[in-house]
Design a protein around this motif. Structure first.
Motif, PDB file in Angstrom:
ATOM      1  N   ASN A   1      -3.422 -10.320  -1.987  1.00 54.05           N
ATOM      2  CA  ASN A   1      -4.494  -9.818  -1.125  1.00 54.05           C
ATOM      3  C   ASN A   1      -5.758 -10.648  -1.295  1.00 54.05           C
TER       4      ASN A   1
ATOM      5  N   ASP B   1      -6.822   0.331  12.010  1.00 56.60           N
ATOM      6  CA  ASP B   1      -7.505   0.398  10.711  1.00 56.60           C
ATOM      7  C   ASP B   1      -7.629  -1.004  10.114  1.00 56.60           C
ATOM      8  N   THR B   2      -8.651  -1.179   9.292  1.00 56.59           N
ATOM      9  CA  THR B   2      -8.928  -2.469   8.656  1.00 56.59           C
ATOM     10  C   THR B   2      -8.414  -2.487   7.231  1.00 56.59           C
ATOM     11  N   LEU B   3      -7.630  -3.504   6.922  1.00 57.02           N
ATOM     12  CA  LEU B   3      -7.137  -3.715   5.560  1.00 57.02           C
ATOM     13  C   LEU B   3      -7.978  -4.843   4.955  1.00 57.02           C
TER      14      LEU B   3
ATOM     15  N   TRP C   1      -2.456   5.861   7.289  1.00 56.25           N
ATOM     16  CA  TRP C   1      -3.070   4.746   8.016  1.00 56.25           C
ATOM     17  C   TRP C   1      -2.696   4.818   9.492  1.00 56.25           C
TER      18      TRP C   1
ATOM     19  N   ILE D   1       0.867  -1.186   0.000  1.00 57.17           N
ATOM     20  CA  ILE D   1       0.000   0.000   0.000  1.00 57.17           C
ATOM     21  C   ILE D   1       0.902   1.234   0.000  1.00 57.17           C
TER      22      ILE D   1
END
Length: 549
Positions: free
Chosen positions: A407, A388-390, A384, A318
Protein backbone atom coordinates in the motif's frame (compact mmCIF):
# COMPACT_ATOMS: atom_id res chain seq x y z
CA UNK A 1 39.28 -8.84 -21.54
CA UNK A 2 38.27 -11.93 -23.46
CA UNK A 3 34.56 -11.69 -22.85
CA UNK A 4 34.36 -8.21 -24.39
CA UNK A 5 35.06 -9.59 -27.84
CA UNK A 6 31.86 -11.58 -28.03
CA UNK A 7 29.72 -8.47 -27.96
CA UNK A 8 30.59 -7.48 -31.50
CA UNK A 9 28.53 -10.57 -32.38
CA UNK A 10 25.59 -9.14 -30.46
CA UNK A 11 25.64 -5.86 -32.34
CA UNK A 12 25.96 -7.69 -35.65
CA UNK A 13 23.00 -9.89 -34.79
CA UNK A 14 21.02 -6.78 -33.89
CA UNK A 15 22.04 -5.27 -37.22
CA UNK A 16 21.08 -8.46 -39.08
CA UNK A 17 17.54 -8.47 -37.70
CA UNK A 18 17.14 -4.77 -38.46
CA UNK A 19 18.48 -4.89 -42.05
CA UNK A 20 16.11 -4.20 -44.89
CA UNK A 21 16.00 -6.66 -47.77
CA UNK A 22 17.29 -4.15 -50.34
CA UNK A 23 20.45 -3.61 -48.27
CA UNK A 24 21.09 -7.34 -48.13
CA UNK A 25 20.46 -7.79 -51.83
CA UNK A 26 23.23 -5.35 -52.75
CA UNK A 27 25.99 -7.68 -51.54
CA UNK A 28 24.51 -11.02 -50.47
CA UNK A 29 27.06 -12.40 -47.96
CA UNK A 30 27.29 -15.81 -46.33
CA UNK A 31 27.15 -13.90 -43.04
CA UNK A 32 26.80 -10.30 -41.98
CA UNK A 33 30.09 -8.65 -41.01
CA UNK A 34 31.42 -5.12 -40.90
CA UNK A 35 33.46 -5.66 -44.07
CA UNK A 36 30.30 -5.92 -46.16
CA UNK A 37 27.54 -4.34 -44.08
CA UNK A 38 29.42 -1.12 -43.39
CA UNK A 39 30.43 -0.54 -47.01
CA UNK A 40 27.26 1.49 -47.55
CA UNK A 41 25.76 4.46 -45.80
CA UNK A 42 22.57 2.43 -45.30
CA UNK A 43 24.54 -0.31 -43.59
CA UNK A 44 26.23 2.17 -41.27
CA UNK A 45 22.85 3.66 -40.40
CA UNK A 46 21.70 0.16 -39.50
CA UNK A 47 24.76 -0.13 -37.29
CA UNK A 48 23.84 3.11 -35.50
CA UNK A 49 20.31 1.78 -35.01
CA UNK A 50 21.78 -1.36 -33.44
CA UNK A 51 23.95 0.82 -31.21
CA UNK A 52 20.95 2.73 -29.88
CA UNK A 53 19.13 -0.55 -29.41
CA UNK A 54 21.89 -1.59 -27.00
CA UNK A 55 21.66 1.76 -25.19
CA UNK A 56 17.94 1.27 -24.70
CA UNK A 57 18.65 -1.81 -22.60
CA UNK A 58 19.07 0.49 -19.59
CA UNK A 59 15.28 0.64 -19.41
CA UNK A 60 14.67 -2.90 -20.70
CA UNK A 61 17.02 -4.73 -18.35
CA UNK A 62 18.38 -8.27 -18.35
CA UNK A 63 15.50 -10.68 -17.76
CA UNK A 64 14.03 -9.57 -14.42
CA UNK A 65 17.00 -7.31 -13.59
CA UNK A 66 16.64 -3.61 -14.35
CA UNK A 67 19.84 -1.71 -15.14
CA UNK A 68 18.19 1.57 -14.11
CA UNK A 69 18.08 0.20 -10.53
CA UNK A 70 21.82 0.83 -10.45
CA UNK A 71 21.48 4.56 -11.06
CA UNK A 72 18.28 5.24 -9.10
CA UNK A 73 17.96 2.79 -6.21
CA UNK A 74 20.04 2.91 -3.04
CA UNK A 75 19.88 6.70 -2.80
CA UNK A 76 18.08 9.29 -0.72
CA UNK A 77 14.84 9.18 -2.73
CA UNK A 78 14.50 5.53 -3.81
CA UNK A 79 15.00 2.34 -1.81
CA UNK A 80 14.36 -1.36 -2.24
CA UNK A 81 10.88 -2.49 -1.20
CA UNK A 82 10.40 -6.05 -2.51
CA UNK A 83 13.65 -7.97 -2.92
CA UNK A 84 14.41 -10.20 -5.89
CA UNK A 85 17.89 -10.17 -7.39
CA UNK A 86 20.39 -7.90 -9.02
CA UNK A 87 20.88 -4.41 -7.71
CA UNK A 88 17.68 -4.19 -5.66
CA UNK A 89 19.18 -6.88 -3.41
CA UNK A 90 22.54 -5.11 -3.23
CA UNK A 91 20.86 -1.78 -2.46
CA UNK A 92 19.42 -2.94 0.85
CA UNK A 93 22.11 -5.41 1.96
CA UNK A 94 25.36 -3.69 0.92
CA UNK A 95 28.20 -5.06 3.10
CA UNK A 96 29.51 -8.40 1.84
CA UNK A 97 26.62 -8.74 -0.63
CA UNK A 98 28.11 -5.85 -2.60
CA UNK A 99 30.97 -7.87 -4.06
CA UNK A 100 32.86 -8.50 -7.34
CA UNK A 101 31.13 -11.85 -7.95
CA UNK A 102 27.66 -10.35 -8.36
CA UNK A 103 26.34 -11.28 -11.80
CA UNK A 104 24.59 -7.93 -12.00
CA UNK A 105 27.88 -6.05 -12.13
CA UNK A 106 29.44 -8.32 -14.73
CA UNK A 107 26.31 -8.07 -16.89
CA UNK A 108 26.27 -4.27 -16.76
CA UNK A 109 30.03 -4.00 -17.29
CA UNK A 110 29.85 -6.27 -20.32
CA UNK A 111 26.84 -4.38 -21.67
CA UNK A 112 28.63 -1.03 -21.44
CA UNK A 113 31.79 -2.31 -23.09
CA UNK A 114 29.71 -3.92 -25.81
CA UNK A 115 28.41 -0.42 -26.55
CA UNK A 116 31.95 1.00 -26.48
CA UNK A 117 33.15 -1.75 -28.80
CA UNK A 118 30.26 -1.34 -31.23
CA UNK A 119 30.92 2.42 -31.31
CA UNK A 120 34.64 1.87 -31.86
CA UNK A 121 33.92 -0.54 -34.71
CA UNK A 122 31.78 2.02 -36.54
CA UNK A 123 34.23 4.87 -35.91
CA UNK A 124 37.29 2.96 -37.10
CA UNK A 125 35.54 1.55 -40.15
CA UNK A 126 34.39 5.00 -41.28
CA UNK A 127 37.78 6.57 -40.68
CA UNK A 128 39.65 3.84 -42.61
CA UNK A 129 37.18 3.25 -45.44
CA UNK A 130 35.54 6.61 -45.95
CA UNK A 131 36.63 6.99 -49.58
CA UNK A 132 35.03 3.67 -50.54
CA UNK A 133 31.58 4.45 -49.11
CA UNK A 134 28.81 6.17 -51.06
CA UNK A 135 27.72 8.70 -48.46
CA UNK A 136 24.95 10.22 -50.62
CA UNK A 137 25.87 13.48 -48.85
CA UNK A 138 29.18 14.23 -47.12
CA UNK A 139 27.27 15.40 -44.04
CA UNK A 140 26.14 11.81 -43.54
CA UNK A 141 29.72 10.72 -42.80
CA UNK A 142 30.14 13.31 -40.07
CA UNK A 143 26.77 12.49 -38.56
CA UNK A 144 27.53 8.75 -38.36
CA UNK A 145 30.78 9.55 -36.58
CA UNK A 146 29.03 12.01 -34.28
CA UNK A 147 26.32 9.52 -33.30
CA UNK A 148 28.89 6.80 -32.57
CA UNK A 149 31.10 9.10 -30.52
CA UNK A 150 28.16 10.54 -28.56
CA UNK A 151 27.04 7.04 -27.60
CA UNK A 152 30.59 6.03 -26.69
CA UNK A 153 30.81 9.07 -24.42
CA UNK A 154 27.48 8.11 -22.86
CA UNK A 155 28.76 4.59 -22.12
CA UNK A 156 31.98 5.86 -20.54
CA UNK A 157 29.90 8.26 -18.45
CA UNK A 158 28.22 5.23 -16.86
CA UNK A 159 31.54 3.45 -16.45
CA UNK A 160 33.36 6.41 -14.88
CA UNK A 161 30.61 7.16 -12.34
CA UNK A 162 30.10 3.50 -11.57
CA UNK A 163 33.67 2.20 -11.33
CA UNK A 164 36.03 5.20 -11.42
CA UNK A 165 39.25 4.18 -13.18
CA UNK A 166 38.32 1.83 -16.03
CA UNK A 167 40.03 0.51 -19.16
CA UNK A 168 39.87 3.20 -21.84
CA UNK A 169 39.69 1.60 -25.25
CA UNK A 170 39.22 3.51 -28.50
CA UNK A 171 39.88 0.59 -30.85
CA UNK A 172 37.50 -2.24 -31.78
CA UNK A 173 38.10 -5.65 -30.23
CA UNK A 174 37.56 -8.59 -32.58
CA UNK A 175 37.73 -12.32 -32.06
CA UNK A 176 41.04 -12.72 -33.89
CA UNK A 177 42.83 -10.67 -31.24
CA UNK A 178 42.26 -11.14 -27.53
CA UNK A 179 43.86 -8.58 -25.26
CA UNK A 180 44.76 -9.83 -21.79
CA UNK A 181 46.72 -6.89 -20.43
CA UNK A 182 44.10 -4.17 -19.98
CA UNK A 183 44.99 -1.35 -17.64
CA UNK A 184 42.60 0.93 -15.78
CA UNK A 185 42.91 4.50 -17.00
CA UNK A 186 42.58 7.28 -14.40
CA UNK A 187 39.01 8.53 -14.19
CA UNK A 188 40.24 12.01 -15.13
CA UNK A 189 41.55 10.62 -18.43
CA UNK A 190 38.29 8.79 -19.07
CA UNK A 191 36.33 11.99 -18.52
CA UNK A 192 38.62 13.91 -20.85
CA UNK A 193 37.71 11.38 -23.53
CA UNK A 194 33.99 11.70 -22.74
CA UNK A 195 34.24 15.46 -23.18
CA UNK A 196 36.23 15.04 -26.41
CA UNK A 197 33.58 12.71 -27.84
CA UNK A 198 30.75 15.02 -26.81
CA UNK A 199 32.46 18.13 -28.19
CA UNK A 200 32.91 16.38 -31.54
CA UNK A 201 29.28 15.26 -31.59
CA UNK A 202 27.87 18.62 -30.48
CA UNK A 203 29.04 20.35 -33.65
CA UNK A 204 27.19 17.88 -35.86
CA UNK A 205 24.16 16.30 -34.19
CA UNK A 206 21.08 18.39 -35.06
CA UNK A 207 18.60 20.10 -32.76
CA UNK A 208 16.01 17.52 -33.73
CA UNK A 209 17.15 13.91 -33.59
CA UNK A 210 17.90 12.47 -37.03
CA UNK A 211 15.54 9.60 -36.15
CA UNK A 212 13.25 9.12 -33.13
CA UNK A 213 15.19 7.57 -30.27
CA UNK A 214 18.51 9.21 -31.06
CA UNK A 215 20.18 12.04 -29.18
CA UNK A 216 19.48 15.67 -29.96
CA UNK A 217 22.07 18.43 -29.90
CA UNK A 218 20.47 19.52 -26.62
CA UNK A 219 21.15 16.11 -25.06
CA UNK A 220 24.83 16.27 -26.03
CA UNK A 221 25.14 19.82 -24.67
CA UNK A 222 23.40 18.77 -21.47
CA UNK A 223 25.93 15.98 -20.89
CA UNK A 224 28.75 18.45 -21.57
CA UNK A 225 27.35 20.71 -18.85
CA UNK A 226 27.13 17.83 -16.40
CA UNK A 227 30.62 16.57 -17.20
CA UNK A 228 32.21 19.99 -16.74
CA UNK A 229 30.49 20.27 -13.36
CA UNK A 230 31.88 16.84 -12.54
CA UNK A 231 35.45 17.99 -13.21
CA UNK A 232 34.93 21.21 -11.24
CA UNK A 233 34.65 23.62 -14.14
CA UNK A 234 31.34 25.34 -13.33
CA UNK A 235 31.97 28.18 -15.80
CA UNK A 236 32.01 25.66 -18.66
CA UNK A 237 29.08 23.83 -17.07
CA UNK A 238 27.12 27.08 -17.12
CA UNK A 239 28.07 27.78 -20.73
CA UNK A 240 26.76 24.45 -22.01
CA UNK A 241 23.60 24.57 -19.89
CA UNK A 242 22.85 27.96 -21.41
CA UNK A 243 23.39 26.57 -24.90
CA UNK A 244 20.49 24.19 -24.28
CA UNK A 245 18.23 26.63 -22.45
CA UNK A 246 18.75 29.49 -24.90
CA UNK A 247 18.03 27.28 -27.90
CA UNK A 248 14.45 27.97 -28.95
CA UNK A 249 13.98 24.34 -29.98
CA UNK A 250 13.70 23.24 -26.33
CA UNK A 251 11.08 24.72 -24.01
CA UNK A 252 9.45 23.74 -20.74
CA UNK A 253 5.88 22.46 -20.90
CA UNK A 254 3.82 25.07 -19.07
CA UNK A 255 0.32 24.41 -20.45
CA UNK A 256 -1.86 21.32 -20.78
CA UNK A 257 -1.52 19.50 -24.10
CA UNK A 258 -2.06 16.23 -25.88
CA UNK A 259 -4.01 13.06 -25.39
CA UNK A 260 -5.53 13.74 -21.95
CA UNK A 261 -5.53 17.52 -21.90
CA UNK A 262 -9.35 17.56 -21.60
CA UNK A 263 -9.18 15.44 -18.42
CA UNK A 264 -8.21 16.56 -14.92
CA UNK A 265 -4.45 16.86 -14.55
CA UNK A 266 -1.48 19.22 -14.46
CA UNK A 267 0.89 20.42 -17.23
CA UNK A 268 3.87 18.75 -15.55
CA UNK A 269 2.44 15.28 -16.05
CA UNK A 270 1.09 15.58 -19.58
CA UNK A 271 4.48 14.72 -21.10
CA UNK A 272 4.47 11.34 -19.33
CA UNK A 273 1.23 10.23 -20.99
CA UNK A 274 1.53 7.65 -23.77
CA UNK A 275 1.12 9.62 -26.99
CA UNK A 276 2.68 12.77 -25.53
CA UNK A 277 6.27 11.78 -24.78
CA UNK A 278 7.92 12.54 -28.13
CA UNK A 279 8.84 15.91 -29.53
CA UNK A 280 6.69 15.34 -32.61
CA UNK A 281 3.79 14.72 -30.21
CA UNK A 282 4.20 18.15 -28.63
CA UNK A 283 6.81 17.47 -25.95
CA UNK A 284 9.08 20.49 -26.43
CA UNK A 285 10.81 19.64 -23.14
CA UNK A 286 12.33 16.36 -24.34
CA UNK A 287 16.04 16.17 -25.19
CA UNK A 288 16.14 12.39 -25.67
CA UNK A 289 13.28 9.86 -25.77
CA UNK A 290 13.74 6.08 -25.88
CA UNK A 291 11.48 4.35 -28.40
CA UNK A 292 9.50 1.16 -27.74
CA UNK A 293 6.91 -0.53 -29.92
CA UNK A 294 4.60 -3.52 -29.57
CA UNK A 295 4.48 -6.27 -32.20
CA UNK A 296 7.51 -4.90 -34.06
CA UNK A 297 10.78 -6.80 -34.43
CA UNK A 298 13.29 -5.01 -32.21
CA UNK A 299 10.53 -2.85 -30.71
CA UNK A 300 11.54 -3.74 -27.16
CA UNK A 301 9.55 -3.30 -23.97
CA UNK A 302 9.56 -0.58 -21.35
CA UNK A 303 7.53 -2.68 -18.95
CA UNK A 304 10.29 -3.64 -16.54
CA UNK A 305 10.69 -0.01 -15.45
CA UNK A 306 7.01 0.11 -14.55
CA UNK A 307 7.04 -3.33 -12.91
CA UNK A 308 10.00 -2.46 -10.71
CA UNK A 309 8.38 0.70 -9.39
CA UNK A 310 4.58 0.53 -9.30
CA UNK A 311 3.42 -1.00 -6.03
CA UNK A 312 1.66 -4.36 -5.69
CA UNK A 313 -1.65 -2.65 -5.14
CA UNK A 314 -3.71 -5.71 -6.11
CA UNK A 315 -2.31 -7.40 -2.97
CA UNK A 316 -3.65 -4.75 -0.58
CA UNK A 317 -5.85 -6.62 1.88
CA UNK A 318 -8.76 -5.15 3.82
CA UNK A 319 -10.71 -7.48 6.11
CA UNK A 320 -9.59 -10.53 4.15
CA UNK A 321 -10.51 -8.98 0.79
CA UNK A 322 -8.07 -7.79 -1.90
CA UNK A 323 -10.30 -5.14 -3.50
CA UNK A 324 -8.26 -3.65 -6.34
CA UNK A 325 -8.12 -4.88 -9.93
CA UNK A 326 -5.48 -4.08 -12.52
CA UNK A 327 -6.84 -1.27 -14.67
CA UNK A 328 -5.56 1.06 -17.36
CA UNK A 329 -6.06 4.08 -15.10
CA UNK A 330 -4.00 2.49 -12.29
CA UNK A 331 -0.98 1.96 -14.52
CA UNK A 332 -1.06 -1.81 -14.89
CA UNK A 333 0.99 -4.55 -13.31
CA UNK A 334 3.50 -3.63 -10.60
CA UNK A 335 5.98 -5.44 -8.37
CA UNK A 336 7.27 -2.49 -6.34
CA UNK A 337 10.90 -3.62 -6.22
CA UNK A 338 12.18 -0.06 -5.85
CA UNK A 339 9.98 2.53 -4.15
CA UNK A 340 10.07 6.18 -3.22
CA UNK A 341 11.42 6.84 0.25
CA UNK A 342 9.12 8.53 2.74
CA UNK A 343 11.30 11.62 2.46
CA UNK A 344 10.84 11.72 -1.32
CA UNK A 345 7.04 11.53 -0.99
CA UNK A 346 6.96 14.29 1.62
CA UNK A 347 9.45 16.49 -0.26
CA UNK A 348 6.76 18.81 -1.64
CA UNK A 349 4.67 21.76 -0.58
CA UNK A 350 0.94 20.91 -0.53
CA UNK A 351 0.24 22.89 -3.71
CA UNK A 352 3.22 21.56 -5.72
CA UNK A 353 1.88 19.81 -8.82
CA UNK A 354 4.85 17.44 -8.81
CA UNK A 355 3.74 15.97 -5.50
CA UNK A 356 0.04 15.89 -6.36
CA UNK A 357 -1.99 12.74 -6.90
CA UNK A 358 -1.61 13.31 -10.64
CA UNK A 359 2.14 12.75 -10.22
CA UNK A 360 2.33 10.37 -7.22
CA UNK A 361 -0.35 7.74 -6.65
CA UNK A 362 -1.59 8.23 -3.08
CA UNK A 363 -5.08 6.73 -3.19
CA UNK A 364 -7.49 4.62 -5.23
CA UNK A 365 -11.23 4.97 -5.79
CA UNK A 366 -13.15 1.69 -5.66
CA UNK A 367 -14.87 1.26 -9.03
CA UNK A 368 -17.75 -0.84 -10.27
CA UNK A 369 -17.67 -2.82 -13.51
CA UNK A 370 -18.75 0.14 -15.63
CA UNK A 371 -16.11 2.50 -14.24
CA UNK A 372 -13.40 -0.17 -14.35
CA UNK A 373 -14.15 -1.39 -17.88
CA UNK A 374 -12.61 -3.25 -19.56
CA UNK A 375 -11.43 -4.65 -16.19
CA UNK A 376 -13.70 -6.35 -13.69
CA UNK A 377 -15.29 -4.49 -10.81
CA UNK A 378 -13.29 -4.04 -7.64
CA UNK A 379 -14.16 -6.38 -4.78
CA UNK A 380 -15.87 -4.68 -1.86
CA UNK A 381 -14.53 -5.32 1.66
CA UNK A 382 -17.17 -5.47 4.40
CA UNK A 383 -18.66 -2.03 4.94
CA UNK A 384 -17.15 -0.50 1.78
CA UNK A 385 -19.00 0.90 -1.25
CA UNK A 386 -18.10 1.81 -4.81
CA UNK A 387 -16.82 5.37 -4.87
CA UNK A 388 -15.03 5.03 -1.51
CA UNK A 389 -11.40 6.14 -1.32
CA UNK A 390 -8.67 3.69 -0.36
CA UNK A 391 -5.76 5.80 0.91
CA UNK A 392 -2.22 4.50 0.71
CA UNK A 393 -0.12 4.64 3.86
CA UNK A 394 3.41 6.01 4.14
CA UNK A 395 3.32 7.06 7.80
CA UNK A 396 6.02 4.51 8.64
CA UNK A 397 9.06 4.47 6.38
CA UNK A 398 10.25 1.37 4.52
CA UNK A 399 12.83 -0.29 6.73
CA UNK A 400 14.14 -3.76 7.70
CA UNK A 401 11.24 -3.97 10.15
CA UNK A 402 8.64 -2.73 7.64
CA UNK A 403 9.19 -3.65 3.99
CA UNK A 404 7.42 -5.43 1.14
CA UNK A 405 4.73 -2.77 1.36
CA UNK A 406 1.82 -3.21 -0.99
CA UNK A 407 0.00 0.00 0.00
CA UNK A 408 2.93 2.31 -0.77
CA UNK A 409 2.64 5.39 -3.03
CA UNK A 410 4.41 5.37 -6.39
CA UNK A 411 5.40 7.80 -9.11
CA UNK A 412 2.96 7.84 -11.99
CA UNK A 413 5.64 8.80 -14.51
CA UNK A 414 6.05 5.14 -15.45
CA UNK A 415 2.38 4.15 -15.64
CA UNK A 416 2.00 2.23 -18.88
CA UNK A 417 -0.52 -0.41 -19.90
CA UNK A 418 -0.91 -2.59 -22.96
CA UNK A 419 -4.70 -2.30 -23.43
CA UNK A 420 -4.76 -5.80 -24.88
CA UNK A 421 -3.16 -7.24 -21.72
CA UNK A 422 -3.84 -4.97 -18.75
CA UNK A 423 -2.37 -7.37 -16.19
CA UNK A 424 0.60 -8.30 -18.38
CA UNK A 425 4.26 -7.69 -17.72
CA UNK A 426 5.10 -5.71 -20.84
CA UNK A 427 4.62 -2.05 -21.60
CA UNK A 428 5.54 -0.10 -24.69
CA UNK A 429 5.29 3.59 -23.86
CA UNK A 430 8.13 5.67 -25.28
CA UNK A 431 10.23 6.80 -22.32
CA UNK A 432 11.50 10.31 -21.68
CA UNK A 433 15.18 9.80 -20.95
CA UNK A 434 16.38 13.40 -20.68
CA UNK A 435 14.59 16.73 -20.59
CA UNK A 436 15.44 20.40 -20.33
CA UNK A 437 14.11 20.73 -16.77
CA UNK A 438 17.22 18.88 -15.61
CA UNK A 439 19.36 21.30 -17.61
CA UNK A 440 17.85 24.20 -15.65
CA UNK A 441 18.99 22.47 -12.47
CA UNK A 442 22.49 21.96 -13.85
CA UNK A 443 22.52 25.67 -14.61
CA UNK A 444 21.38 26.49 -11.08
CA UNK A 445 24.18 24.33 -9.70
CA UNK A 446 26.79 26.06 -11.87
CA UNK A 447 25.47 29.47 -10.88
CA UNK A 448 25.55 28.52 -7.21
CA UNK A 449 29.14 27.30 -7.47
CA UNK A 450 30.09 30.56 -9.21
CA UNK A 451 28.43 32.61 -6.45
CA UNK A 452 25.56 33.85 -8.64
CA UNK A 453 22.87 33.07 -6.08
CA UNK A 454 20.20 35.39 -7.49
CA UNK A 455 20.52 33.75 -10.90
CA UNK A 456 20.55 30.28 -9.33
CA UNK A 457 17.33 31.06 -7.48
CA UNK A 458 15.72 32.23 -10.71
CA UNK A 459 16.75 29.08 -12.59
CA UNK A 460 15.06 27.04 -9.86
CA UNK A 461 12.02 29.33 -9.70
CA UNK A 462 11.34 28.79 -13.40
CA UNK A 463 10.60 25.16 -12.55
CA UNK A 464 8.81 25.95 -9.31
CA UNK A 465 6.46 28.42 -11.03
CA UNK A 466 5.54 25.75 -13.56
CA UNK A 467 4.70 23.41 -10.66
CA UNK A 468 2.80 26.05 -8.60
CA UNK A 469 5.39 25.79 -5.80
CA UNK A 470 6.31 28.92 -3.86
CA UNK A 471 9.27 30.90 -5.16
CA UNK A 472 12.59 30.96 -3.35
CA UNK A 473 15.17 33.70 -2.78
CA UNK A 474 18.94 33.74 -3.16
CA UNK A 475 19.39 33.03 0.55
CA UNK A 476 17.57 29.68 0.12
CA UNK A 477 20.04 28.35 -2.44
CA UNK A 478 22.40 25.67 -1.14
CA UNK A 479 23.67 22.49 -2.72
CA UNK A 480 21.21 20.54 -0.57
CA UNK A 481 18.30 22.68 -1.73
CA UNK A 482 19.32 22.07 -5.34
CA UNK A 483 19.43 18.33 -4.65
CA UNK A 484 16.02 18.52 -2.96
CA UNK A 485 14.66 20.32 -6.00
CA UNK A 486 16.18 17.77 -8.35
CA UNK A 487 14.31 15.06 -6.46
CA UNK A 488 11.04 16.99 -6.66
CA UNK A 489 11.43 17.46 -10.40
CA UNK A 490 13.31 14.37 -11.54
CA UNK A 491 12.58 11.47 -9.19
CA UNK A 492 12.54 8.20 -11.13
CA UNK A 493 14.16 9.96 -14.11
CA UNK A 494 17.62 11.24 -13.23
CA UNK A 495 20.62 9.08 -12.49
CA UNK A 496 20.30 10.04 -8.86
CA UNK A 497 23.29 8.05 -7.67
CA UNK A 498 25.58 9.88 -10.10
CA UNK A 499 24.18 13.26 -9.07
CA UNK A 500 24.82 12.55 -5.39
CA UNK A 501 28.31 11.17 -6.09
CA UNK A 502 29.18 14.14 -8.28
CA UNK A 503 28.20 16.56 -5.53
CA UNK A 504 29.85 14.52 -2.76
CA UNK A 505 26.51 13.88 -1.05
CA UNK A 506 25.69 10.22 -1.66
CA UNK A 507 26.83 8.83 1.70
CA UNK A 508 25.41 11.67 3.75
CA UNK A 509 22.00 11.91 2.16
CA UNK A 510 21.43 8.18 1.64
CA UNK A 511 22.20 7.55 5.30
CA UNK A 512 19.88 10.40 6.29
CA UNK A 513 16.82 9.53 4.19
CA UNK A 514 17.03 5.85 3.16
CA UNK A 515 16.15 3.53 6.04
CA UNK A 516 16.30 0.29 4.07
CA UNK A 517 19.95 0.09 3.12
CA UNK A 518 21.22 3.55 3.91
CA UNK A 519 22.32 2.50 7.37
CA UNK A 520 24.60 -0.15 5.85
CA UNK A 521 26.55 1.83 3.27
CA UNK A 522 30.20 2.78 3.70
CA UNK A 523 33.01 4.55 1.83
CA UNK A 524 33.65 1.27 -0.02
CA UNK A 525 30.26 1.48 -1.72
CA UNK A 526 30.97 4.82 -3.41
CA UNK A 527 32.44 2.81 -6.31
CA UNK A 528 31.14 -0.50 -7.57
CA UNK A 529 33.52 -3.49 -7.53
CA UNK A 530 35.32 -4.37 -10.75
CA UNK A 531 33.65 -7.67 -11.72
CA UNK A 532 35.75 -10.67 -10.80
CA UNK A 533 35.34 -12.07 -14.31
CA UNK A 534 37.12 -8.98 -15.66
CA UNK A 535 40.03 -9.33 -13.24
CA UNK A 536 40.35 -13.07 -13.94
CA UNK A 537 40.32 -12.57 -17.72
CA UNK A 538 43.21 -10.09 -17.56
CA UNK A 539 45.80 -12.88 -17.63
CA UNK A 540 49.00 -10.95 -18.36
CA UNK A 541 48.45 -7.78 -16.34
CA UNK A 542 47.21 -7.39 -12.77
CA UNK A 543 44.04 -5.32 -12.73
CA UNK A 544 43.59 -3.70 -9.30
CA UNK A 545 40.25 -3.93 -7.52
CA UNK A 546 38.49 -0.88 -6.11
CA UNK A 547 39.31 -0.17 -2.43
CA UNK A 548 37.49 -2.25 0.17
CA UNK A 549 36.56 -5.21 -2.01
Amino acid sequence: MKYLNKFIVIILLAIFTACSSDILDETPPHFIATDNLYMSFEGLETGINGLYSLVRSEREGFGTQLIADMVMNGTDNICTNHRLAGFNTIAFEWGDVNNPSQDFYSNVFEWLYSIVNASNTIIEFVEKNSDDIDWKDIDNKNRVLAEARAVRGWAYRHLSFGWGDVPLNLDPSIGSFIKTDWQRAPVSEVREQIISDLLFAEKIIPNEAFLPGRMTKGAVQHYLSEMYLTINKPDSGLYWANQVINNGAYRLITNRYGVKSNQPGVPFMDMFQDGNTNREEGNTEALWVFQFENNVIGGGTNGIMRRHHISRYVNINIGGVAPLQYTIERGGYGLGRMSLTKWAINNYEPQDDRGSHYAIRKFFILRDATDNAPSAADRLPPGWNYGDTLHLNWNVDISPQSNSRTNWPYSRKVEDVDPANISGSNGFKDAIYLRIAETYLLRAEAQYLLGNLDNAAESINILRRRANASEISASDVTIDFILDERSRELVLEEHRRYTLLRTGKWLERTRKYNFYGGERISEKDILFPIPQIVIDANLTEVMPQNPGY
